[in-house]
Design an enzyme around this catalytic site. Sequence first.
Site, PDB file in Angstrom:
ATOM      1  CG  HIS A 198      -0.387   0.250   2.507  1.00  0.00           C
ATOM      2  ND1 HIS A 198      -0.100  -0.749   3.403  1.00  0.00           N
ATOM      3  CD2 HIS A 198      -0.031   1.401   3.127  1.00  0.00           C
ATOM      4  CE1 HIS A 198       0.396  -0.250   4.513  1.00  0.00           C
ATOM      5  NE2 HIS A 198       0.451   1.076   4.366  1.00  0.00           N
ATOM      6  CG  ASP A 230       0.019  -4.138   2.854  1.00  0.00           C
ATOM      7  OD1 ASP A 230       0.225  -3.512   1.800  1.00  0.00           O
ATOM      8  OD2 ASP A 230      -0.101  -3.575   3.965  1.00  0.00           O
ATOM      9  CB  SER A 309       3.190   1.607   6.045  1.00  0.00           C
ATOM     10  OG  SER A 309       2.005   1.849   6.759  1.00  0.00           O
TER      11      SER A 309
END
Length: 458
Positions: A198, A230, A309
């Site tokens: 993402h 992911d 992230s």
Amino acid sequence: MSEPHGPAGDASRHGGDGRPDPWAAPGHEDRSASGSRWSGDPWGQAPAGHDAFPPPYDPYRAGPPAPDAARTEAFGPSPGPGGEPHPPSPSPARRSPARWIGAGSLVLVLGVVGGFAGGLLQDELSEARDGTYPAVSLPSPSAGSTERPAGSVAGIAAAALPSVVALQVQGSQGAGTGSGFVLDAPTDGGSFVLTNNHVIAGADPDGVVVVFQDGRQAPGRVVGADASYDLAVVRVERTGLRALPFGDSSGVVVGDPVVAVGAPLGLQGTVTEGIVSALNRPVTAGASQDDASYIQAIQTDAAINPGNSGGPLLNAAGEVIGINSAIAALPGLGGQAPTGSIGLGFSIPSEQARRTAEQLIRTGRAVHPVIKVSLDGTYRGQGVRIVDQPGAVEAGGPGDRAGLQPGDVVLAIDGRPVTEPSELIVDIRAREPGETVTLSVRRGPESVDVPVTLEADG
């Protein structure tokens, strides 16, 4: 300093309504509309032969000041005790100036003395306040050191920071930032960086820039990405980088200390620490079914925020045991964005990340283990139900070969209860094709254990 003015400005100040000026000093002129007057004159006119200002009042003479000579002539001298007029009194204008000069001199002398004493006091106070004490000296601080034990948070951070990068991403939907770290996968003329899908999703072909801890930058090229896990791998044309080693995520226990490194909110090189607060936490993230991610996550209370992230979650040995990917956040008020970290962060276990990264580097895509059955998202009873319709169990697939049937309710996988479809999917996705799992199934009034060998999708 400006002088005070009344509501009507200068008209009020100068007695434009015929009344005495309330701001004027006693004995000064009051130029009213009725003519020139001076305060203190009960006759309302200036004496003949005098200035418009009255003589100063003599404080040493009892009673009010005597009328001047012009008034005495006009009205006659006041009678004495026997009806005889008093002799004219000496004019106060001839006696008061000396006394006033003397009083003024006294005030001046006192002012000078007071000012001199005040100056001395001010000098003393200034000296004390400025701390000008030449004899005072403070001890020097003891010699310090930046060396820290390898297992300390500072030691872990010092070893990991050169290997953690920030990613600046530009795409049609806008710009964003994320984190990543260098993989131990040498290649000629370049290096690989692992991050979240993402983070780079939607990036332009040349829209990824990798920023290193030393401030240098290099363009990044996406080698492969997978929304389900992911995870994504980016290649940079730079060599000589220090890679972070993977640790064994299966050996992690609740309560282990951990350190998260990344670029939360774009603040590169940020280090936070905490503990492992839960294991095998099923997490489903993504705005739609197409980009949904299924993570059998390591939960941590180390502060993780947007921008973390793709960054590593490290154990006490400085090894990567997870990739920080998601947070639980309280919803914002009034339609605002959600709040930041509340101590619930989720990381992809390192074993899953290592396996997927290797597949992405080798083939550009990841492999997903499946049992090829359709789950009923409307079911609200115990366990997870297979859709009770023909075709819900794909013919010839792993589930069909194991004997699963439409309408079966899966209660547990390898003894761990499941209550939501996502929990079963997450558990299966965390495994490898060819691995066998045991499903506890309720079929009508009976319960049976069904071994299923997982198969790669596609």
